[in-house]
Design a protein around this motif. Structure first.
Motif, PDB file in Angstrom:
ATOM      1  N   GLN A  64      -1.471  -7.088  -4.074  1.00 48.27           N
ATOM      2  CA  GLN A  64      -1.934  -6.604  -2.778  1.00 48.27           C
ATOM      3  C   GLN A  64      -2.870  -5.418  -2.980  1.00 48.27           C
ATOM      4  O   GLN A  64      -2.589  -4.518  -3.789  1.00 48.27           O
ATOM      5  N   ARG A  65      -3.968  -5.422  -2.210  1.00 44.89           N
ATOM      6  CA  ARG A  65      -4.964  -4.367  -2.340  1.00 44.89           C
ATOM      7  C   ARG A  65      -5.408  -3.929  -0.937  1.00 44.89           C
ATOM      8  O   ARG A  65      -5.980  -4.718  -0.185  1.00 44.89           O
ATOM      9  N   ASP A  66      -5.112  -2.689  -0.596  1.00 47.58           N
ATOM     10  CA  ASP A  66      -5.488  -2.116   0.696  1.00 47.58           C
ATOM     11  C   ASP A  66      -6.542  -1.030   0.452  1.00 47.58           C
ATOM     12  O   ASP A  66      -6.356  -0.154  -0.406  1.00 47.58           O
ATOM     13  N   GLN A  67      -7.613  -1.088   1.236  1.00 52.25           N
ATOM     14  CA  GLN A  67      -8.718  -0.156   1.029  1.00 52.25           C
ATOM     15  C   GLN A  67      -9.276   0.307   2.371  1.00 52.25           C
ATOM     16  O   GLN A  67      -9.465  -0.491   3.294  1.00 52.25           O
ATOM     17  N   THR A  68      -9.543   1.596   2.487  1.00 50.86           N
ATOM     18  CA  THR A  68     -10.189   2.154   3.674  1.00 50.86           C
ATOM     19  C   THR A  68     -11.317   3.081   3.218  1.00 50.86           C
ATOM     20  O   THR A  68     -11.272   3.650   2.119  1.00 50.86           O
ATOM     21  N   GLY A  69     -12.311   3.247   4.077  1.00 46.38           N
ATOM     22  CA  GLY A  69     -13.419   4.130   3.732  1.00 46.38           C
ATOM     23  C   GLY A  69     -14.286   4.420   4.937  1.00 46.38           C
ATOM     24  O   GLY A  69     -14.351   3.638   5.885  1.00 46.38           O
ATOM     25  N   ASN A  70     -14.948   5.550   4.888  1.00 43.18           N
ATOM     26  CA  ASN A  70     -15.941   5.888   5.902  1.00 43.18           C
ATOM     27  C   ASN A  70     -17.024   6.727   5.251  1.00 43.18           C
ATOM     28  O   ASN A  70     -16.772   7.460   4.286  1.00 43.18           O
ATOM     29  N   SER A  71     -18.250   6.599   5.771  1.00 42.69           N
ATOM     30  CA  SER A  71     -19.399   7.254   5.156  1.00 42.69           C
ATOM     31  C   SER A  71     -20.399   7.647   6.234  1.00 42.69           C
ATOM     32  O   SER A  71     -20.636   6.888   7.184  1.00 42.69           O
ATOM     33  N   GLN A  72     -20.991   8.829   6.074  1.00 38.07           N
ATOM     34  CA  GLN A  72     -22.063   9.299   6.943  1.00 38.07           C
ATOM     35  C   GLN A  72     -23.254   9.677   6.055  1.00 38.07           C
ATOM     36  O   GLN A  72     -23.070  10.284   5.002  1.00 38.07           O
ATOM     37  N   GLN A  73     -24.442   9.314   6.515  1.00 36.38           N
ATOM     38  CA  GLN A  73     -25.639   9.565   5.720  1.00 36.38           C
ATOM     39  C   GLN A  73     -26.794   9.987   6.630  1.00 36.38           C
ATOM     40  O   GLN A  73     -27.013   9.412   7.699  1.00 36.38           O
ATOM     41  N   LEU A  74     -27.541  10.993   6.169  1.00 33.36           N
ATOM     42  CA  LEU A  74     -28.715  11.482   6.892  1.00 33.36           C
ATOM     43  C   LEU A  74     -29.920  11.411   5.966  1.00 33.36           C
ATOM     44  O   LEU A  74     -29.859  11.884   4.826  1.00 33.36           O
ATOM     45  N   GLN A 104     -25.314  12.558   1.930  1.00 34.32           N
ATOM     46  CA  GLN A 104     -24.298  11.527   2.140  1.00 34.32           C
ATOM     47  C   GLN A 104     -22.918  12.108   1.894  1.00 34.32           C
ATOM     48  O   GLN A 104     -22.679  12.800   0.898  1.00 34.32           O
ATOM     49  N   ASP A 105     -22.001  11.823   2.820  1.00 30.71           N
ATOM     50  CA  ASP A 105     -20.620  12.276   2.721  1.00 30.71           C
ATOM     51  C   ASP A 105     -19.713  11.070   2.951  1.00 30.71           C
ATOM     52  O   ASP A 105     -19.801  10.409   3.995  1.00 30.71           O
ATOM     53  N   SER A 106     -18.871  10.758   1.979  1.00 31.37           N
ATOM     54  CA  SER A 106     -18.007   9.574   2.096  1.00 31.37           C
ATOM     55  C   SER A 106     -16.594   9.901   1.634  1.00 31.37           C
ATOM     56  O   SER A 106     -16.381  10.765   0.776  1.00 31.37           O
ATOM     57  N   ARG A 107     -15.645   9.175   2.234  1.00 37.70           N
ATOM     58  CA  ARG A 107     -14.224   9.325   1.895  1.00 37.70           C
ATOM     59  C   ARG A 107     -13.577   7.948   1.879  1.00 37.70           C
ATOM     60  O   ARG A 107     -13.987   7.062   2.633  1.00 37.70           O
ATOM     61  N   GLY A 108     -12.567   7.783   1.025  1.00 38.47           N
ATOM     62  CA  GLY A 108     -11.909   6.493   0.943  1.00 38.47           C
ATOM     63  C   GLY A 108     -10.551   6.577   0.280  1.00 38.47           C
ATOM     64  O   GLY A 108     -10.229   7.552  -0.404  1.00 38.47           O
ATOM     65  N   THR A 109      -9.742   5.534   0.516  1.00 37.35           N
ATOM     66  CA  THR A 109      -8.427   5.430  -0.113  1.00 37.35           C
ATOM     67  C   THR A 109      -8.262   4.027  -0.683  1.00 37.35           C
ATOM     68  O   THR A 109      -8.853   3.065  -0.187  1.00 37.35           O
ATOM     69  N   LEU A 110      -7.452   3.910  -1.722  1.00 37.75           N
ATOM     70  CA  LEU A 110      -7.184   2.628  -2.359  1.00 37.75           C
ATOM     71  C   LEU A 110      -5.713   2.563  -2.736  1.00 37.75           C
ATOM     72  O   LEU A 110      -5.198   3.455  -3.423  1.00 37.75           O
ATOM     73  N   LEU A 111      -5.042   1.489  -2.287  1.00 35.72           N
ATOM     74  CA  LEU A 111      -3.644   1.254  -2.635  1.00 35.72           C
ATOM     75  C   LEU A 111      -3.526  -0.169  -3.168  1.00 35.72           C
ATOM     76  O   LEU A 111      -3.834  -1.135  -2.465  1.00 35.72           O
ATOM     77  N   SER A 112      -3.098  -0.294  -4.427  1.00 37.08           N
ATOM     78  CA  SER A 112      -3.009  -1.595  -5.074  1.00 37.08           C
ATOM     79  C   SER A 112      -1.641  -1.727  -5.747  1.00 37.08           C
ATOM     80  O   SER A 112      -1.198  -0.814  -6.460  1.00 37.08           O
ATOM     81  N   THR A 113      -0.984  -2.861  -5.516  1.00 34.78           N
ATOM     82  CA  THR A 113       0.322  -3.116  -6.120  1.00 34.78           C
ATOM     83  C   THR A 113       0.363  -4.522  -6.702  1.00 34.78           C
ATOM     84  O   THR A 113      -0.269  -5.444  -6.184  1.00 34.78           O
ATOM     85  N   SER A 114       1.107  -4.683  -7.786  1.00 35.24           N
ATOM     86  CA  SER A 114       1.287  -5.981  -8.442  1.00 35.24           C
ATOM     87  C   SER A 114       2.777  -6.211  -8.671  1.00 35.24           C
ATOM     88  O   SER A 114       3.489  -5.309  -9.147  1.00 35.24           O
ATOM     89  N   LEU A 119       9.658  -7.970  -9.205  1.00 34.50           N
ATOM     90  CA  LEU A 119       9.673  -6.684  -9.884  1.00 34.50           C
ATOM     91  C   LEU A 119       8.266  -6.073  -9.854  1.00 34.50           C
ATOM     92  O   LEU A 119       7.280  -6.759 -10.135  1.00 34.50           O
ATOM     93  N   ALA A 120       8.193  -4.800  -9.514  1.00 32.20           N
ATOM     94  CA  ALA A 120       6.906  -4.102  -9.467  1.00 32.20           C
ATOM     95  C   ALA A 120       6.411  -3.860 -10.890  1.00 32.20           C
ATOM     96  O   ALA A 120       7.114  -3.267 -11.714  1.00 32.20           O
ATOM     97  N   LEU A 121       5.191  -4.343 -11.186  1.00 30.83           N
ATOM     98  CA  LEU A 121       4.614  -4.164 -12.507  1.00 30.83           C
ATOM     99  C   LEU A 121       3.652  -2.978 -12.566  1.00 30.83           C
ATOM    100  O   LEU A 121       3.658  -2.210 -13.522  1.00 30.83           O
ATOM    101  N   ASP A 122       2.845  -2.851 -11.533  1.00 30.22           N
ATOM    102  CA  ASP A 122       1.825  -1.811 -11.563  1.00 30.22           C
ATOM    103  C   ASP A 122       1.481  -1.416 -10.139  1.00 30.22           C
ATOM    104  O   ASP A 122       1.533  -2.243  -9.213  1.00 30.22           O
ATOM    105  N   SER A 123       1.127  -0.171  -9.957  1.00 27.02           N
ATOM    106  CA  SER A 123       0.712   0.310  -8.646  1.00 27.02           C
ATOM    107  C   SER A 123      -0.336   1.398  -8.824  1.00 27.02           C
ATOM    108  O   SER A 123      -0.310   2.153  -9.804  1.00 27.02           O
ATOM    109  N   LEU A 124      -1.262   1.444  -7.887  1.00 30.43           N
ATOM    110  CA  LEU A 124      -2.353   2.415  -7.929  1.00 30.43           C
ATOM    111  C   LEU A 124      -2.570   2.945  -6.525  1.00 30.43           C
ATOM    112  O   LEU A 124      -2.764   2.181  -5.573  1.00 30.43           O
ATOM    113  N   ASP A 125      -2.532   4.245  -6.385  1.00 27.91           N
ATOM    114  CA  ASP A 125      -2.752   4.901  -5.094  1.00 27.91           C
ATOM    115  C   ASP A 125      -3.744   6.038  -5.326  1.00 27.91           C
ATOM    116  O   ASP A 125      -3.428   7.032  -5.983  1.00 27.91           O
TER     117      ASP A 125
END
Length: 233
Positions: A64-74, A104-114, A119-125
């Motif tokens: 499972q891979r959940d991702q969010t992000g937002n960016s502003q650019q002038l 440019q100003d950007s922000r984001g998050t990433l959550l990944s689990t396997s 049994l949980a093998l790997d996770s990334l936050d």
């Protein structure tokens, strides 16, 4: 049996403003100005799940891979040019200049689990912020002088400057909040260029000749703030 589910939402807003002005004071001068301004705003939300089951329908693995992000650019671009005729026919003075910038100003998050057999093998936050600022300008002056009816002398001066700053901060949230040194980066870099040249042009019925010489100077500088290192060429 494999299943792939994707839920994604993108929003992107783009705005542009363009202006062009031209002024002709008299028959001996001409001025023009062009201005482009743009600002963009984007958002992303994505959830992707990949599952694998055996022939009995029992779940064997899931990613499972959940991702969010937002960016502003002038962005902005400015171009100006000026031409002046100086009395004698063919004698002119021309100026041109460009100024371009981007922020440019950007922000984001990433959550990944396997998972494997439950049994949980790997996770990334991770959480990421990035700010990038660029500014560049260019200016040039050209003087043209006719010598007789078939000869022309030109003298020109050109200047360029470019500056770029990046600040990227990546945080690993598991097992506790800490800075990711491999993905995080901070640097400043700049490029300066100068050129002085002159040319002679002869146009005849049987012979056309052009001679010219140019002197150039360029400096490239960079500073890796994360490693406290300075580069200059």
């Amino acid at each position: 049996i494999s299943e792939d589910e994707l839920d994604r939402e993108d929003q992107y807003f783009r705005h542009n403003l363009k202006t062009f002005l031209r002024h002709k004071g008299d028959s001996s001068s001409r001025l023009s100005l062009r201005l482009n301004l743009g600002w963009n705003d984007g958002r992303l939300s994505s959830m992707n799940t990949q599952s694998l089951s055996n022939s009995l329908g029992e779940l064997t693995s899931r990613n499972q891979r959940d991702q969010t992000g937002n960016s502003q650019q002038l962005n902005f671009q400015t171009q100006v040019s000026y031409l002046r005729r100086l009395g004698k026919r063919g004698r002119t003075l021309a100026f041109r200049g460009n100024v371009n910038g981007r922020t440019q100003d950007s922000r984001g998050t990433l959550l990944s689990t396997s998972e494997l057999l439950g049994l949980a093998l790997d996770s990334l936050d991770q959480s990421q912020t990035q700010f990038n600022d660029q500014l560049a300008y260019e200016a040039g002056v050209t003087f043209t002088e006719p010598i007789g009816k078939k000869n022309l002398v030109k003298v020109n001066l050109n200047l360029q400057d470019f500056a770029d700053m990046l600040d990227r901060e990546v945080l690993d949230m598991l097992p506790f909040e800490q800075r990711n040194e491999q993905l995080s980066n901070r640097y400043n870099r700049g490029f300066r260029y100068q050129e002085v040249g002159a040319s002679f042009n002869h146009t005849g019925k049987k012979l056309s000749l052009m001679l010219g010489a140019t002197v150039q100077d360029a400096v490239l500088e960079g500073q890796l703030i994360s490693f406290n290192d300075t580069i200059r060429n």
